[in-house]
Design an enzyme around this catalytic site. Structure first.
Site, PDB file in Angstrom:
ATOM      1  N   LYS A  25      87.696  50.440  17.768  1.00 45.14           N
ATOM      2  CA  LYS A  25      86.328  50.979  17.695  1.00 45.14           C
ATOM      3  C   LYS A  25      86.156  51.911  16.491  1.00 45.14           C
ATOM      4  O   LYS A  25      85.059  52.018  15.934  1.00 45.14           O
ATOM      5  CB  LYS A  25      85.962  51.682  19.010  1.00 45.14           C
ATOM      6  N   TYR A  77      92.505  49.845  21.613  1.00 44.69           N
ATOM      7  CA  TYR A  77      91.049  49.923  21.774  1.00 44.69           C
ATOM      8  C   TYR A  77      90.430  51.035  20.926  1.00 44.69           C
ATOM      9  O   TYR A  77      89.475  50.773  20.179  1.00 44.69           O
ATOM     10  CB  TYR A  77      90.698  50.059  23.257  1.00 44.69           C
TER      11      TYR A  77
HETATM   12  N1  LIG Z   1      82.015  49.884  29.842  1.00 50.14           N
HETATM   13  C1  LIG Z   1      82.243  50.964  29.108  1.00 50.14           C
HETATM   14  O1  LIG Z   1      82.554  52.081  29.624  1.00 50.14           O
HETATM   15  C2  LIG Z   1      82.085  50.920  27.603  1.00 50.14           C
HETATM   16  C3  LIG Z   1      82.099  52.134  26.896  1.00 50.14           C
HETATM   17  C4  LIG Z   1      81.977  52.121  25.529  1.00 50.14           C
HETATM   18  C5  LIG Z   1      81.804  50.924  24.861  1.00 50.14           C
HETATM   19  N2  LIG Z   1      81.788  49.748  25.566  1.00 50.14           N
HETATM   20  C6  LIG Z   1      81.587  48.505  24.821  1.00 50.14           C
HETATM   21  O2  LIG Z   1      80.468  47.827  25.339  1.00 50.14           O
HETATM   22  C7  LIG Z   1      80.588  46.423  25.079  1.00 50.14           C
HETATM   23  C8  LIG Z   1      80.307  45.640  26.365  1.00 50.14           C
HETATM   24  O3  LIG Z   1      81.248  46.029  27.321  1.00 50.14           O
HETATM   25  P1  LIG Z   1      80.974  45.935  28.904  1.00 50.14           P
HETATM   26  O4  LIG Z   1      81.370  47.242  29.484  1.00 50.14           O
HETATM   27  O5  LIG Z   1      79.619  45.403  29.167  1.00 50.14           O
HETATM   28  O6  LIG Z   1      82.124  44.886  29.294  1.00 50.14           O
HETATM   29  P2  LIG Z   1      82.084  43.526  30.171  1.00 50.14           P
HETATM   30  O7  LIG Z   1      81.200  43.695  31.350  1.00 50.14           O
HETATM   31  O8  LIG Z   1      83.510  43.184  30.352  1.00 50.14           O
HETATM   32  O9  LIG Z   1      81.399  42.490  29.160  1.00 50.14           O
HETATM   33  C9  LIG Z   1      82.057  42.083  27.993  1.00 50.14           C
HETATM   34  C10 LIG Z   1      81.298  40.903  27.432  1.00 50.14           C
HETATM   35  O10 LIG Z   1      81.943  40.505  26.208  1.00 50.14           O
HETATM   36  C11 LIG Z   1      82.153  39.098  26.300  1.00 50.14           C
HETATM   37  N3  LIG Z   1      83.241  38.633  25.448  1.00 50.14           N
HETATM   38  C12 LIG Z   1      84.548  38.960  25.490  1.00 50.14           C
HETATM   39  N4  LIG Z   1      85.219  38.257  24.566  1.00 50.14           N
HETATM   40  C13 LIG Z   1      84.311  37.459  23.949  1.00 50.14           C
HETATM   41  C14 LIG Z   1      84.382  36.497  22.916  1.00 50.14           C
HETATM   42  N5  LIG Z   1      85.544  36.182  22.332  1.00 50.14           N
HETATM   43  N6  LIG Z   1      83.236  35.896  22.508  1.00 50.14           N
HETATM   44  C15 LIG Z   1      82.066  36.186  23.094  1.00 50.14           C
HETATM   45  N7  LIG Z   1      81.932  37.051  24.094  1.00 50.14           N
HETATM   46  C16 LIG Z   1      83.055  37.681  24.513  1.00 50.14           C
HETATM   47  C17 LIG Z   1      82.434  38.855  27.779  1.00 50.14           C
HETATM   48  O11 LIG Z   1      82.323  37.468  28.085  1.00 50.14           O
HETATM   49  P3  LIG Z   1      83.153  36.782  29.310  1.00 50.14           P
HETATM   50  O12 LIG Z   1      82.373  37.050  30.559  1.00 50.14           O
HETATM   51  O13 LIG Z   1      83.188  35.346  28.909  1.00 50.14           O
HETATM   52  O14 LIG Z   1      84.508  37.436  29.334  1.00 50.14           O
HETATM   53  C18 LIG Z   1      81.321  39.688  28.374  1.00 50.14           C
HETATM   54  O15 LIG Z   1      80.094  39.032  28.310  1.00 50.14           O
HETATM   55  C19 LIG Z   1      81.997  46.219  24.514  1.00 50.14           C
HETATM   56  O16 LIG Z   1      81.954  46.131  23.106  1.00 50.14           O
HETATM   57  C20 LIG Z   1      82.724  47.516  24.908  1.00 50.14           C
HETATM   58  O17 LIG Z   1      83.791  47.825  24.046  1.00 50.14           O
HETATM   59  C21 LIG Z   1      81.922  49.718  26.924  1.00 50.14           C
END
Ligand SMILES: NC(=O)c1ccc[n+]([C@@H]2O[C@H](COP(=O)([O-])OP(=O)(O)OC[C@H]3O[C@@H](n4cnc5c(N)ncnc54)[C@H](OP(=O)(O)O)[C@@H]3O)[C@@H](O)[C@H]2O)c1
Length: 253
Positions: free
Chosen positions: A171, A167
């Site tokens: 990033k 991961y």
């Molecule tokens: N949460 C954190 O602490 C955090 C911190 C830093 C950065 N981020 C980044 O923020 C972004 C969103 O994360 P989140 O925390 O909101 O996670 P999340 O709630 O797990 O949401 C992830 C989203 O990405 C979608 N996704 C995964 N694989 C996909 C694909 N092949 N095609 C299209 N959509 C896909 C998922 O769809 P499904 O529902 O179909 O799986 C879901 O809608 C990510 O890039 C993550 O790396 C998160």
């Protein structure tokens, strides 16, 4: 004035869903990119119930055909794209704690397919649409976890976390892609930036994050709505400090 058109990938839940809601509240028409129709339609309905002009668009970032279909639909219905938020991502949470020396290439490839190659697939399908917008904004949702500066700074809370390969390195690649797309587009009105949501309470980390999903969306929305004089080619968002005095700002790569 006609509404701006914004596409958010992975918008059916978490930070992407909140980003779509906040962009809609700012007056934009939001396209809810989701790989699963049922989850995408449910998110579309929830946003519409809240007053948003939201439209589900089937889009799996690992499937070039679905991305191409999405681009063709946006072309036919809107003719341009003002905002692209490359938000879809995965951590492969169950394997996150694997040390670099124990990382399998299969796991690593699976993470890169979504987090890195997915961004290239989606972004490279959209240039004609983005160029037709008055001043498009591309936001790549990255993470401070991908900041080599933070990971190697002894004063950063990140330097105390266990080492892992998939991961964070994915990033870091997103950060470099952001810098390179910004470089390519520097003589255009298009801005390309990377957002750091901060550690956010979503399914992604089994809800261990200390920021709400609405807060996690704020950096993406800020970068998606930058004025003409704003920056391009930076990593911006939540700054995590051990003493809790963080706030928002630009982070080191
Ligand atoms: N949460 C954190 O602490 C955090 C911190 C830093 C950065 N981020 C980044 O923020 C972004 C969103 O994360 P989140 O925390 O909101 O996670 P999340 O709630 O797990 O949401 C992830 C989203 O990405 C979608 N996704 C995964 N694989 C996909 C694909 N092949 N095609 C299209 N959509 C896909 C998922 O769809 P499904 O529902 O179909 O799986 C879901 O809608 C990510 O890039 C993550 O790396 C998160």
């Amino acid at each position: 004035m006609t509404a701006k058109i914004a596409l958010v990938t992975g918008a059916n839940k978490g930070i992407g869903f909140e980003t779509a809601g906040q962009l809609a509240a700012a007056g934009m028409t939001v396209l809810i990119g989701a790989r699963d129709e049922g989850r995408g339609r449910a998110a579309e309905q929830a946003l519409r119930d809240g007053g948003a002009d939201a439209h589900f668009v089937q889009l799996d970032v690992t499937d070039a055909k679905s991305v191409q279909r999405a681009a063709e639909r946006i072309e036919a219905e809107y003719g341009r794209l003002d905002v692209l938020v490359n938000n879809a991502g995965t951590a492969s949470v169950a394997r996150l704690r694997g040390l670099p020396s124990q990382t399998s290439l299969a796991d690593m490839r699976a993470v890169y397919e979504i987090n890195v190659f997915g961004i290239v697939t989606v972004t490279n399908a959209m240039p004609p649409l983005l160029r037709r917008a008055e001043a498009a904004r591309i936001v790549n949702v990255s993470s401070e976890v991908g900041s080599i500066t933070s990971q190697t700074d002894p004063a950063s809370p990140l330097s105390q976390m266990p080492a892992s390969a998939q991961y964070p390195s994915s990033k870091a690649a997103v950060n470099m892609l952001t810098a390179m797309y910004a470089k390519e587009l520097k003589d255009t009105p298009i801005k390309v930036n990377a957002a750091n949501p901060g550690y956010t309470d979503t399914d992604f980390n089994d809800h261990r994050g200390f920021r709400s999903a609405a807060e996690g969306a704020e950096p993406s929305v800020y970068l998606a709505t930058l004025p003409a004089g704003g920056p391009s080619g930076i990593l911006w968002g939540h700054i995590w400090k051990a003493d809790g005095s963080g706030g928002y700002g630009q982070l080191g790569w």
